[in-house]
Structures are given as structure tokens and as C-alpha cells.
Design a protein around this motif. Structure first.
Motif, PDB file in Angstrom:
ATOM      1  N   LEU A 196     -35.752 -10.038  70.104  1.00  0.00           N
ATOM      2  CA  LEU A 196     -36.370 -10.638  68.926  1.00  0.00           C
ATOM      3  C   LEU A 196     -35.275 -10.977  67.924  1.00  0.00           C
ATOM      4  N   PRO A 197     -35.192 -12.231  67.490  1.00  0.00           N
ATOM      5  CA  PRO A 197     -34.124 -12.606  66.548  1.00  0.00           C
ATOM      6  C   PRO A 197     -34.254 -11.857  65.229  1.00  0.00           C
ATOM      7  N   GLU A 198     -33.132 -11.752  64.545  1.00  0.00           N
ATOM      8  CA  GLU A 198     -33.126 -11.203  63.193  1.00  0.00           C
ATOM      9  C   GLU A 198     -33.847 -12.162  62.247  1.00  0.00           C
ATOM     10  N   PRO A 199     -34.480 -11.644  61.199  1.00  0.00           N
ATOM     11  CA  PRO A 199     -35.160 -12.532  60.236  1.00  0.00           C
ATOM     12  C   PRO A 199     -34.189 -13.520  59.609  1.00  0.00           C
ATOM     13  N   THR A 200     -34.706 -14.699  59.302  1.00  0.00           N
ATOM     14  CA  THR A 200     -33.900 -15.726  58.666  1.00  0.00           C
ATOM     15  C   THR A 200     -34.030 -15.639  57.153  1.00  0.00           C
ATOM     16  N   ALA A 201     -33.034 -16.164  56.447  1.00  0.00           N
ATOM     17  CA  ALA A 201     -33.065 -16.158  54.982  1.00  0.00           C
ATOM     18  C   ALA A 201     -34.131 -17.128  54.483  1.00  0.00           C
ATOM     19  N   PRO A 202     -34.717 -16.868  53.314  1.00  0.00           N
ATOM     20  CA  PRO A 202     -35.732 -17.782  52.771  1.00  0.00           C
ATOM     21  C   PRO A 202     -35.192 -19.190  52.603  1.00  0.00           C
ATOM     22  N   LYS A 203     -36.045 -20.187  52.889  1.00  0.00           N
ATOM     23  CA  LYS A 203     -35.672 -21.584  52.693  1.00  0.00           C
ATOM     24  C   LYS A 203     -35.537 -21.908  51.207  1.00  0.00           C
ATOM     25  N   ILE A 204     -36.407 -21.279  50.428  1.00  0.00           N
ATOM     26  CA  ILE A 204     -36.348 -21.444  48.975  1.00  0.00           C
ATOM     27  C   ILE A 204     -36.113 -20.060  48.377  1.00  0.00           C
ATOM     28  N   ALA A 205     -35.053 -19.902  47.635  1.00  0.00           N
ATOM     29  CA  ALA A 205     -34.727 -18.596  47.060  1.00  0.00           C
ATOM     30  C   ALA A 205     -35.429 -18.448  45.713  1.00  0.00           C
ATOM     31  N   ALA A 206     -36.544 -17.704  45.701  1.00  0.00           N
ATOM     32  CA  ALA A 206     -37.239 -17.445  44.445  1.00  0.00           C
ATOM     33  C   ALA A 206     -36.365 -16.556  43.562  1.00  0.00           C
ATOM     34  N   ARG A 207     -36.370 -16.831  42.283  1.00  0.00           N
ATOM     35  CA  ARG A 207     -35.511 -16.093  41.360  1.00  0.00           C
ATOM     36  C   ARG A 207     -36.358 -15.246  40.414  1.00  0.00           C
ATOM     37  N   LYS A 208     -35.883 -14.033  40.183  1.00  0.00           N
ATOM     38  CA  LYS A 208     -36.535 -13.154  39.226  1.00  0.00           C
ATOM     39  C   LYS A 208     -35.462 -12.429  38.435  1.00  0.00           C
ATOM     40  N   THR A 209     -35.817 -12.054  37.232  1.00  0.00           N
ATOM     41  CA  THR A 209     -34.899 -11.344  36.352  1.00  0.00           C
ATOM     42  C   THR A 209     -35.528 -10.018  35.955  1.00  0.00           C
ATOM     43  N   HIS A 210     -34.803  -8.942  36.182  1.00  0.00           N
ATOM     44  CA  HIS A 210     -35.264  -7.603  35.831  1.00  0.00           C
ATOM     45  C   HIS A 210     -35.112  -7.436  34.318  1.00  0.00           C
ATOM     46  N   VAL A 211     -36.203  -7.147  33.602  1.00  0.00           N
ATOM     47  CA  VAL A 211     -36.129  -7.107  32.137  1.00  0.00           C
ATOM     48  C   VAL A 211     -36.360  -5.718  31.554  1.00  0.00           C
TER      49      VAL A 211
ATOM     50  N   ASP B 234     -40.292  -3.884  34.650  1.00  0.00           N
ATOM     51  CA  ASP B 234     -40.832  -5.237  34.453  1.00  0.00           C
ATOM     52  C   ASP B 234     -39.840  -6.282  34.950  1.00  0.00           C
ATOM     53  N   PHE B 235     -40.358  -7.411  35.418  1.00  0.00           N
ATOM     54  CA  PHE B 235     -39.481  -8.501  35.800  1.00  0.00           C
ATOM     55  C   PHE B 235     -40.133  -9.837  35.468  1.00  0.00           C
ATOM     56  N   ARG B 236     -39.258 -10.847  35.317  1.00  0.00           N
ATOM     57  CA  ARG B 236     -39.708 -12.200  34.998  1.00  0.00           C
ATOM     58  C   ARG B 236     -39.554 -13.093  36.222  1.00  0.00           C
ATOM     59  N   LEU B 237     -40.602 -13.833  36.542  1.00  0.00           N
ATOM     60  CA  LEU B 237     -40.518 -14.888  37.542  1.00  0.00           C
ATOM     61  C   LEU B 237     -39.898 -16.097  36.849  1.00  0.00           C
ATOM     62  N   ASP B 238     -38.661 -16.391  37.182  1.00  0.00           N
ATOM     63  CA  ASP B 238     -37.887 -17.333  36.385  1.00  0.00           C
ATOM     64  C   ASP B 238     -38.453 -18.751  36.418  1.00  0.00           C
ATOM     65  N   ASP B 239     -39.026 -19.163  37.549  1.00  0.00           N
ATOM     66  CA  ASP B 239     -39.460 -20.560  37.632  1.00  0.00           C
ATOM     67  C   ASP B 239     -40.678 -20.848  36.770  1.00  0.00           C
ATOM     68  N   ILE B 240     -41.512 -19.828  36.490  1.00  0.00           N
ATOM     69  CA  ILE B 240     -42.686 -20.065  35.649  1.00  0.00           C
ATOM     70  C   ILE B 240     -42.624 -19.279  34.339  1.00  0.00           C
ATOM     71  N   GLY B 241     -41.617 -18.419  34.191  1.00  0.00           N
ATOM     72  CA  GLY B 241     -41.395 -17.732  32.928  1.00  0.00           C
ATOM     73  C   GLY B 241     -42.305 -16.563  32.645  1.00  0.00           C
ATOM     74  N   THR B 242     -43.093 -16.116  33.613  1.00  0.00           N
ATOM     75  CA  THR B 242     -44.034 -15.023  33.375  1.00  0.00           C
ATOM     76  C   THR B 242     -43.362 -13.674  33.610  1.00  0.00           C
ATOM     77  N   VAL B 243     -43.496 -12.763  32.629  1.00  0.00           N
ATOM     78  CA  VAL B 243     -43.026 -11.392  32.780  1.00  0.00           C
ATOM     79  C   VAL B 243     -44.204 -10.536  33.230  1.00  0.00           C
ATOM     80  N   LEU B 244     -44.015  -9.820  34.325  1.00  0.00           N
ATOM     81  CA  LEU B 244     -45.063  -8.979  34.900  1.00  0.00           C
ATOM     82  C   LEU B 244     -44.729  -7.515  34.681  1.00  0.00           C
TER      83      LEU B 244
END
Length: 672
Positions: free
Chosen positions: A534-549, A583-593
Motif C-alpha cells: 500500500l503506497p504511503e499517503p500523498t501530500a494534500p493538493k491544496i495546503a489549507a492554512r491555519k494559525t494557532h492563536v 484556538d486556531f484561525r482558518l486563514d482563508d476565511i478568517g474564522t477563529v474556532l
């Protein structure tokens, strides 16, 4: 990513006028040539809780030439409506209608595949059973075919504390608001109020159904396997909850079935812990290519069933990696697996039955301290630890040291002749691997509500002192016990905090030589070769960004109060399972969860009626110009005849408290 258009919100109309919100990954070629469509349909909110996970899969499907879509179920995320229950008739009908809508879009060629983990696995099975014409194949990941036998509500007919915990999680999720940015400033508060006012407390609703009734038959494809005609590729894990489903569907589904069972907790295989991980995305694309595009990928030429056979390992609440090997089977039941029996003799397991003196156990109500969770999420400390911690509270039967390794594949069981001294009680059975140094690692466990010995629809009281013949099924396993190790079976009358206790302490009595442990033993076939790697997992095609706040914390502990002997299991998590601690922020939409939960189970060793479960949670959403917060509290206790539950809910828009509610629930016990 070049070549892929991501459409943040697609509105999908249902026949009754309700709109479902979706996120779509569309290859550019779909504008000129319709493509097959891949659907994931879950309640976990595409705009926040699963956004990072989605971007590790859906862009890959789009890059492979599929229109890939993530839909929020009715009542969740930005979709209209109210969440009624798990797998409601409306949810499944929406899923059926959704597939037909997808097939009619200009960018879809009329062929749809469906996948999802957990909830998404359940409804993939259930929607398939409605036979939408456009659905061509499904890939359920860690879900079940039978809601009574293998869900989070009842284990072996015994009330699972997961019924309370998971229902409390959904108390919070059902109260979460839509996103103001998506549904509009003029509409979002009304949508949110509608959800808050329409919520029900699911642990109490589920407790109204303490037998195998229509509540649990609904959505269990095991009621009629013939309803599922499409090809199925099932992915599961030995540390997950759903360990028996792969064996049942391999035996009972009539269409093409493939199984991949790894060592994993409740995670996608490409995120799999314990490792080794597997490339779920690549594997399922091979499946889609075969059934949705008609490509010969070679996948269906391989043996249909692949299992990871785990080696013996030292007990630990946290396993990051397991050693072992992959094996394949061409069918189930397998001709390579035969049953071997071991008799429960006087504190021993033997090949022959031996008479002896009576053996009795009245387990302390705290038996289960080493249990971990029935379903691991690979959160540190949530796997079973050393079973020696509990051994003194059980009848323990030990086999001799093995002279050669013993491979187990399938579902062990205990055929038990037992008496009890109370009109209500249950049996907990643990199969254990004991190393030469005495350390005990859990292999499998199972339970039997003795009040269900004749029927799981009409519980009958136990006649104290009367012999009962019952079968205690243990969950499925793939495990290789090393030479020099011993098999151990523990039998107990309590299992806290996994199971809610019986109304009174129960003494179980067994006569040596009258009961047996039955094991599914796999012999390695002559000439067996290693499966395709079984192949190793591949890296995401789109790298979602988050910031630890903000930093958070986690605690998982068992605490004994020596002033009163109460024992409390606590799991505190400031950060949630979908992000880092804190808490962290989803950078592309600016929401802090923000997510905080505090789950506690407390009991006195000699008093089952002292049991109390509580859960307190908060969730927050912050973005410039928008703030929302939810707080929930839930509690469960019981008398000898009734369950008593409390649910509380508060919600704030900014600093304004917009909703507050408290409810009490009193439910008669019915053989629980």
C-alpha cells in the motif's frame, strides 16, 4: 491549485424547498466534458470543523478527474432546517434526492460515488439502500451495518456510556449557528434561533428505546442486505468501534465487496494512528476509476479482503505504531480460519473440560479502569491500558504459555453457563494477551445483557441462582499472539466507565468445565505471498492554512478521592479533535474556532446507584464583525427504576444572550 475551481458555496434545492449548502471542487475540464461526481454528505460543517480534512481529499479527487462535493446535512452548517436525529428518514431521503440532483448537473456525467467516515459511512450505506439510479459505488469508512449491535448506544444489549457522551457532543453541534457571511446578515440569526428552539436532547431520546426496536432497525442495512446492490469498498480499523461490520458485509452483501482493515483508530487510513498509514485517497480513486469510469485498474482482480494482522504489543493508552503484516482472504468465512475451544476450568483455560469447585465474582463498580474508550480517536490515553489494573475484580482464566504463535482473525466468543444473584445484570468478557513479564494487553472484549438472554426486544428478569446459557460475542480482531505468551480471559459483572452499571451489585457464578472460549484461529495457507504494497499517503493538493492563536490543554485521568472512595474518570480537552490544542484561525476565511469539553464519570466502588456522568462544553466562532458562542451542560444519573437526565443550553450573539434552556428527563429503566 491550477486546473481546479473551488466553489465555496453551492445551494442545492430539495423537493420541499429546503436548501442544502455544499462546497464543490470542479476540474476545469468539467466545463466542457461532464465528469463523474464524488459525494461526501455529513453534519460536521464544511466551513469550520472539517475544512482542513476536506482539503486533504477532495482536491485529489478533482485532480483525478472527478467533480467532488461536500454537503452539509439539513440543519447543519449553512444548510436550512432542523436536525431531527442521526440518520433520520428526512436525512436519507435528502441524500437520495441529492444524488439525483447531482446527476442532472451539466458538469456531472450521471455517475455518482459516495464516501464518508463514521456518520458519512452510515448514510452511504443507508442512501445506497434507497437505490438512487445514479449511485454507482460507495466507500464507507468506519461505520456499521447494524445500529443495535454495533453503534455507540448499546454493547451486547448493555447501555453504553457513549450514548450519553456522543449525544452530548451532538447537543453542542445541533446548536451551532450558520455562517453570517454565507447565509446573510438579515437571515443568520433567525436560522440560528430556529435551530436552538428546535433542538432535542438526543441521549434522552435514545434512552426511550432500550430494546432492539424500530428506532435501531431504521437505517440498519443488516435488516435487508439485498437493498444494497452497488459495489462497496469498506475501510476500517482494529482500534475503531466498528470491527465486526467488515465480516458481516463480506458474508452477506451480494454485490462486489472490498475490505481494508488496518490497525487504525477512528481516522481515515491516510491519517491512520496507530501506523502504518495507507494511501486512502489513492486507493479509493482506483475504486472510483473502476466503477465510475470503467477503467481496469486491477483493483478488483486482487483478493477482496485485506487485514492487518497485529503482533503482540506492550499495553499502552497510546499506540502510535503497530508491527504486524498484511494478509488477504478471498472470501468470508475463510477456509483458512477454524474454531478452537478452550474450556473455562478452575482459574485456567484448557483443551479439555475439568470439573472443580464453584467460582464466583462480584466485581467492584470501578472495574474497567484500564478500559480506555471503546472507540479510540488516537487521542493520547484513549486506548486500553494494562489489564492487570482490573484483574483483581474479575474471574481470571489463564492458558499455558504458547509453544508457537497463534493468529486470530474474526470474532471470538464465550459460551457461558452462569448464574446471577440479582434480577438484572450483565457479563463483561475480556480476551487478553499476557506477556512473560505479566503485562496484559487487551485483544478483544464483549458484553451480554443477561436480561436479553431470550430476546433483545422483550427483556426478562433473571431468576437468581438459575443456570443461564448465553453467548458473549467479542468484537472482531486480527491479532497474532507470540510464542511464550499466555491467553487470559477475564469475566466481570461491571465495566465502568464503558457501561452503565446494573441497579445493584451482581455476583456471577460459574462451575468449572461448563463454559468455553471459542477462538477464530487462522492458519497460514501454503504458498501465501505478500499482498501488493500500500503506497504511503500523498501530500494534500491544496495546503489549507491555519494559525494557532491561543494555547489550550488536555487532561485524561482517573482520580480516587480517598475521603469517600469515589473514583472519577476525566477527559478534558481545550482545543477539539479537529485542530491543535487551543484556538486556531482558518486563514482563508478568517474564522477563529474555539472548543472546550470536560467529560467526567464518577462512581463509588460498592454502589452502582452512585454513578453520575456529566459533560460541559463550549464552542466559539470569531471573525471581524461576527461572534457567536454556545455553552452546554448534560448530566445522567439513575435510581433502581429510572434514569434521570438534565440538559442545559445557552447561546450568545456577541455579548447578548439570545437563548437559554434547561430540561429534565425521567425515563424508566427497561432491563438496563
Amino acid at each position: 491549485m491550477s486546473g481546479i475551481e473551488v466553489i465555496e458555496t453551492v445551494w442545492i434545492p430539495m423537493p420541499d424547498g429546503t436548501r442544502l449548502a455544499a462546497r464543490l471542487w470542479l476540474p476545469h475540464e468539467a466545463k466542457d466534458t461532464p465528469l463523474p461526481c464524488i459525494l461526501e454528505y455529513i453534519p460536521y460543517r464544511r466551513r469550520d470543523r472539517t475544512r482542513m480534512r476536506d482539503e486533504g481529499m477532495h482536491p485529489h479527487f478533482a485532480a483525478a478527474g472527478y467533480a467532488s462535493i461536500r454537503v452539509d446535512i439539513r440543519g447543519y452548517g449553512d444548510s436550512d432546517g432542523i436536525a431531527e436525529d442521526e440518520y433520520s428518514h428526512q436525512e436519507i431521503q435528502d441524500g437520495h434526492d441529492l444524488i439525483q440532483w447531482l446527476a442532472s448537473q451539466d458538469w456531472c456525467d450521471g455517475n455518482v460515488g459516495m464516501f464518508g467516515k463514521s456518520w458519512g459511512a452510515y448514510n452511504a450505506f443507508q442512501v445506497a439502500a434507497t437505490r438512487p439510479t445514479a449511485l454507482k459505488a460507495i466507500a464507507p469508512v468506519m461505520g456499521t451495518d447494524d445500529r443495535w449491535r454495533e453503534d455507540i448506544h448499546f454493547y451486547g444489549g448493555c447501555l453504553a456510556n457513549d450514548n450519553f457522551w456522543w449525544g452530548s457532543i451532538m447537543q453542542l453541534y445541533n446548536a451551532m449557528p450558520p455562517d453570517l457571511q454565507i447565509v446573510g446578515v438579515d437571515r443568520w440569526i433567525d436560522m440560528w434561533r430556529e435551530r436552538l428552539e428546535g433542538t432535542s436532547f438526543w441521549p434522552a431520546m435514545w434512552l426511550e428505546h432500550q430494546t432492539h426496536d424500530e428506532m435501531w432497525r431504521r437505517g440498519s442495512i443488516s435488516e435487508n442486505y439485498a437493498d444494497v446492490e452497488v459495489p462497496v469498498y469498506f475501510f476500517g480499523g482494529w482500534m475503531d468501534l466498528y470491527r465486526d461490520t467488515p465480516f458481516r458485509i463480506a458474508q452477506n452483501l451480494k454485490g462486489p465487496v472490498k475490505i481494508l482493515m488496518g490497525p487504525w483508530a477512528h481516522l481515515y487510513p491516510h491519517e491512520g494512528i496507530p501506523g502504518p498509514k495507507a494511501d486512502f485517497v489513492g486507493e479509493v480513486i482506483r475504486f472510483w476509476d473502476h466503477w465510475l469510469k470503467g477503467k481496469d485498474t486491477g483493483l478488483m482482480d486482487e483478493p477482496p479482503l485485506r487485514f492487518f494482522l497485529q503482533d503482540s504489543a506492550a499495553p499502552s493508552g497510546t499506540h502510535l505504531q503497530r508491527t504486524g503484516r498484511w494478509i488477504e482472504e478471498s472470501s468470508w468465512p475463510s477456509p483458512n480460519v477454524t474454531e478452537q475451544s478452550f474450556w473455562l476450568n478452575n482459574q485456567s483455560l484448557g483443551k479439555t473440560a475439568e470439573p472443580g469447585g464453584v467460582m464466583s465474582i462480584c466485581s467492584p463498580q470501578t472495574f474497567g479502569a484500564a478500559a480506555g474508550d471503546m472507540c479510540s480517536f488516537a487521542i493520547p490515553g484513549d486506548m486500553a491500558t494494562d489489564c492487570r489494573i482490573d484483574a483483581g475484580g474479575a474471574l481470571q482464566f489463564k492458558g499455558p504459555p504458547l509453544t508457537e504463535p497463534l493468529a486470530l482473525l474474526g470474532q471470538p466468543r464465550v459460551e457461558l453457563t452462569v448464574t446471577a444473584d440479582q434480577p438484572q445484570g450483565f457479563v463483561a468478557a475480556l480476551l487478553v494477551d499476557e506477556a512473560p513479564d505479566g503485562a496484559q494487553t487487551l485483544i478483544a472484549r464483549g458484553f451480554c445483557n443477561l436480561n436479553h438472554r431470550d430476546s433483545d426486544t422483550r427483556p426478562t428478569p433473571i431468576t437468581p441462582g438459575e443456570d443461564m446459557s448465553v453467548s458473549v460475542p467479542l468484537y472482531g480482531t486480527g491479532y497474532r499472539v507470540q510464542a511464550g505468551h499466555r491467553l487470559v480471559l477475564q469475566i466481570a459483572s461491571a465495566y465502568w466507565p464503558v457501561l452503565w452499571p446494573s441497579p445493584a451489585p451482581v455476583t456471577l457464578t460459574i462451575w468449572p468445565g461448563t463454559s468455553r472460549l471459542v477462538l477464530p484461529v487462522r492458519s497460514q495457507p501454503k504458498g501465501e505471498t505478500e499482498p501488493r504494497p500500500l503506497p504511503e499517503p500523498t501530500a494534500p493538493k491544496i495546503a489549507a492554512r491555519k494559525t494557532h492563536v491561543r494555547n489550550g490543554s488536555m487532561e485524561r485521568s482517573v482520580h480516587t478521592d480517598l475521603t469517600n472512595n469515589n473514583v472519577t474518570h476525566r477527559f478534558f480537552l481545550d482545543g477539539g479533535v479537529f485542530g491543535p490544542i487551543g484556538d486556531f484561525r482558518l486563514d482563508d476565511i478568517g474564522t477563529v474556532l474555539s472548543d472546550v469539553s470536560d467529560r467526567r464519570y464518577t462512581i463509588h466502588p460498592s454502589d452502582p446507584l452512585s454513578a453520575v456522568a456529566t459533560m460541559e462544553q463550549t464552542a466559539g466562532f470569531e471573525r471581524e464583525g461576527w461572534s457567536a458562542k454556545i455553552w452546554t451542560y448534560s448530566e445522567q444519573r439513575a435510581t433502581a427504576t429510572e434514569f434521570h437526565l438534565i440538559s442545559r443550553l445557552k447561546a450568545w450573539s456577541g455579548e447578548e444572550l439570545i437563548f437559554e434552556e434547561e430540561k429534565t428527563h425521567v425515563i424508566p429503566r427497561n432491563g438496563m
